[in-house]
Design an enzyme around this catalytic site. Structure first.
Site, PDB file in Angstrom:
ATOM      1  N   CYS A   1     -39.404 -55.558  85.599  1.00 42.10           N
ATOM      2  CA  CYS A   1     -39.644 -54.938  84.290  1.00 42.10           C
ATOM      3  C   CYS A   1     -40.692 -55.717  83.500  1.00 42.10           C
ATOM      4  CB  CYS A   1     -38.334 -54.883  83.498  1.00 42.10           C
ATOM      5  SG  CYS A   1     -36.961 -54.145  84.411  1.00 42.10           S
TER       6      CYS A   1
HETATM    7  C1  BEZ Z   1     -36.067 -56.313  88.315  1.00 47.37           C
HETATM    8  O1  BEZ Z   1     -36.593 -55.376  87.712  1.00 47.37           O
HETATM    9  O2  BEZ Z   1     -36.706 -57.304  88.654  1.00 47.37           O
HETATM   10  C2  BEZ Z   1     -34.599 -56.260  88.594  1.00 47.37           C
HETATM   11  C3  BEZ Z   1     -33.903 -55.079  88.399  1.00 47.37           C
HETATM   12  C4  BEZ Z   1     -32.546 -55.055  88.662  1.00 47.37           C
HETATM   13  C5  BEZ Z   1     -31.901 -56.171  89.112  1.00 47.37           C
HETATM   14  C6  BEZ Z   1     -32.595 -57.342  89.292  1.00 47.37           C
HETATM   15  C7  BEZ Z   1     -33.948 -57.396  89.036  1.00 47.37           C
END
Ligand code: BEZ
Length: 170
Positions: free
Chosen positions: A58
């Site tokens: 993200c």
């Molecule tokens: C990420 O977007 O990096 C992520 C999403 C869900 C769990 C762990 C990491």
């Protein structure tokens, strides 16, 4: 869901508007916003949902893509870009500052996950993030109505919800 070669398109969300009773938060729990009103006031808007503030996907790819392509999205008529996550408002505010979103992306907190659950866009992320979180999604809204909905097929991936894909779809 309709699977196409390039997109995973959630047809059950299309033509819906946000529940008028839903409330999200911005910089603090007292700084509330009604998403139906916020997005209803924009001719064209995008709302992305992300699994978690400060998570690598993200922070390094998903939100930065919308900042990178901000001018192109604006040129395609997008008046508002929101980012919602099942996190508290203080975390979302700190994350927005860290990413230097300024007024380009409106950071929205859904601390109890009610907003994303209402849209059936929540998933059990307890193994990695401790509870139910938002699937990674991107919605296009016109005058508050969802016109296109992209949801990552494995909930957290980085494909159909990226700014590059939305640019092709606008
Ligand atoms: C990420 O977007 O990096 C992520 C999403 C869900 C769990 C762990 C990491």
């Amino acid at each position: 869901m309709l699977r196409a070669s390039r997109v995973l398109f959630s047809s059950n969300l299309v033509s819906k508007s946000f529940n008028s009773a839903s409330v999200l938060q911005r910089s603090s729990p007292a700084d509330t916003v009604i998403p139906a009103e916020l997005f209803g006031s924009a001719k064209k808007a995008i709302l992305i949902g992300v699994p978690g503030a400060f998570t690598p996907g993200c922070s390094k790819t998903h939100v930065p893509g919308y900042l990178k392509h901000y001018d192109e999205l604006k040129n395609k008529g997008v008046e508002l870009i929101g980012c919602v996550s099942v996190n508290d408002a203080f975390v979302m505010d700190a994350w927005g500052k860290d990413l230097k979103v300024g007024d380009k992306v409106t950071m929205l907190a859904d601390p109890q996950g009610k907003f994303v659950k209402d849209l059936e866009l929540d998933f059990d992320a307890s193994a990695a993030l401790g509870g139910y979180r938002s699937k990674r999604f991107a919605l296009v809204l016109e005058n508050g109505k969802i016109t296109k909905a992209f949801v990552e097929p494995n909930n957290t991936g980085l494909s159909v919800t990226l700014a590059e894909n939305l640019l092709k779809e606008l």
